[in-house]
Design a protein around this motif. Structure first.
Motif, short mmCIF file in Angstrom:
data_model
loop_
_atom_site.label_atom_id
_atom_site.label_comp_id
_atom_site.label_asym_id
_atom_site.label_seq_id
_atom_site.Cartn_x
_atom_site.Cartn_y
_atom_site.Cartn_z
N GLU A 247 -4.54 -4.16 10.20
CA GLU A 247 -4.18 -5.72 9.02
C GLU A 247 -4.05 -5.67 7.72
O GLU A 247 -3.47 -5.58 7.24
N TRP B 65 -1.91 -5.76 3.98
CA TRP B 65 -2.14 -6.21 3.05
C TRP B 65 -1.46 -4.64 1.79
O TRP B 65 -1.34 -4.72 0.64
N ARG C 172 -5.47 -11.08 0.09
CA ARG C 172 -4.73 -11.07 0.84
C ARG C 172 -4.14 -12.55 0.58
O ARG C 172 -2.91 -12.35 1.39
N ARG D 53 -0.25 -12.43 2.33
CA ARG D 53 0.57 -14.08 2.57
C ARG D 53 1.12 -14.47 1.88
O ARG D 53 2.32 -15.00 2.25
#
Length: 358
Positions: free
Chosen positions: A74, A78, A340, A344
């Motif tokens: 994850e 990013w 983040r 996104r």
């Protein structure tokens, strides 16, 4: 090979080892002949194949290995997204069982498995692996990065840019002269940072679990060496973690003396509550996936044939991204969420279907 459904875990993992995760795939693979026990976590491939290192370390259970791979995958999403790279996020861990007798055979077995993923995962070096390991994987037909070059110097360059940007945010300038900078970890990245920080006039403090390595580096650079188990108790202005994961928990966050935390170590925070503690104490935290992006930028630069000047300029851009995130984090109180959210937004825009033809 047909991929498993989103979130599915395969290759002999019991239901007790299953974990909830929002990523795309978590793949477990075993090879009895070599003793290979590996997990590949692919978090997001919106922008391209999942790029991330292969970690070789001991894990108590398959669940623990999967959790590590997933957290790091994850973070790679990013990192790659915010760096403007055409890659998604992924990570692999190989469990060191302590009984491996043929390392090359182990890495070849992992390479063969990676090759079956059809390029969905592009491995690189990480904790416990080397360019030689990646070269072995490449010979099996796997698409890899870092088979001929260790990107650590470029990672260190990016961390330095992040530290300087954070210093400008806190003190109004990026100068490090006479700032007390604690570097935790004197490995490939940490040792280069110690040298760069010392050259910039910082009063460097270095700590490493390998005491001899830390002492040698301190003598070479004029840094102060402190025992690894007492490093976080050292008075400093800037803390640069370049070693173990989750070094900051609630207890250490409440006692840390630094005004800035910015380093290369992955997964620095025990959980998201830690950043709120740091913020409440007016400690500026640079998300690790922002600070450590120099290595992946170098990987892409090498693939594209960029010269040194262009690569260095791209890595210097980490400082600008850190500034934007810290400015947003100052308004919201949480630089990690700000970073983040930026990533996104980029991913949502990239995934948006094209509009109707005119």
């Amino acid at each position: 090979m047909a991929g498993p459904e989103r979130g599915e875990e395969v290759y002999g993992v019991s239901k007790n080892d299953a974990v909830d995760w929002e990523g795309e795939r978590t793949l477990h693979h075993e090879d009895e002949q070599t003793g290979l026990r590996a997990v590949v976590a692919i978090h997001d491939t919106t922008l391209g194949p999942g790029l991330g290192g292969v970690r070789f370390a001991a894990y108590p259970t398959a669940r623990a290995a999967a959790r590590e791979a997933q957290r790091l995958a994850e973070a790679m999403t990013w990192k790659n997204t915010l760096a403007g790279l055409p890659y998604g996020g992924a990570k692999a861990v190989i469990t060191d069982t302590g009984g491996i007798t043929d390392r090359a055979a182990l890495m070849a077995a992992f390479g063969r498995f990676t090759a079956t993923l059809g390029g969905a995962y592009v491995p690189g070096v990480d904790l416990g692996t080397s360019t030689a390991d990646l070269a072995v994987m490449a010979r099996t037909g796997a698409t890899v990065s870092c088979a001929t070059e260790d990107p650590s110097p470029w990672t260190a360059m990016g961390v330095l840019a992040a530290v300087q940007a954070a210093a400008r945010h806190v003190w109004g300038h990026g100068g490090l002269a006479d700032r007390r900078v604690l570097v935790q970890g004197a490995g490939h990245v940490g040792s280069r940072l110690v040298r760069s920080l010392a050259a910039a006039g910082a009063r460097v403090i270095v700590a490493d679990t390998d005491a001899d390595r830390a002492v040698t580096l301190a003598r070479e650079t004029g840094a102060l060496c402190v025992p690894a188990d007492r490093a976080l108790a050292s008075a400093c202005d800037i803390f640069v973690p370049c070693a173990r994961a989750r070094v900051l928990d609630e207890a250490t966050a409440r006692t840390l003396t630094a005004r800035i935390v910015a380093g290369a170590a992955n997964d620095q925070l025990a959980d998201d509550t830690v950043v709120r503690i740091l913020t409440a104490r007016h400690i500026t935290y640079v998300p690790d996936f922002l600070a450590s992006a120099g290595g992946v930028i170098r990987i892409h630069a090498a693939e594209q044939g960029w010269d040194t000047a262009r690569t260095a300029a791209a890595i210097a851009g980490i400082g600008d991204r850190v500034t934007r995130v810290l400015d947003e984090g100052h308004r919201t109180g949480d630089p990690v969420t700000a970073a983040r959210d930026q990533a996104r937004r980029i991913l949502r825009s990239a995934a948006r279907p094209p509009g109707p033809l005119a």
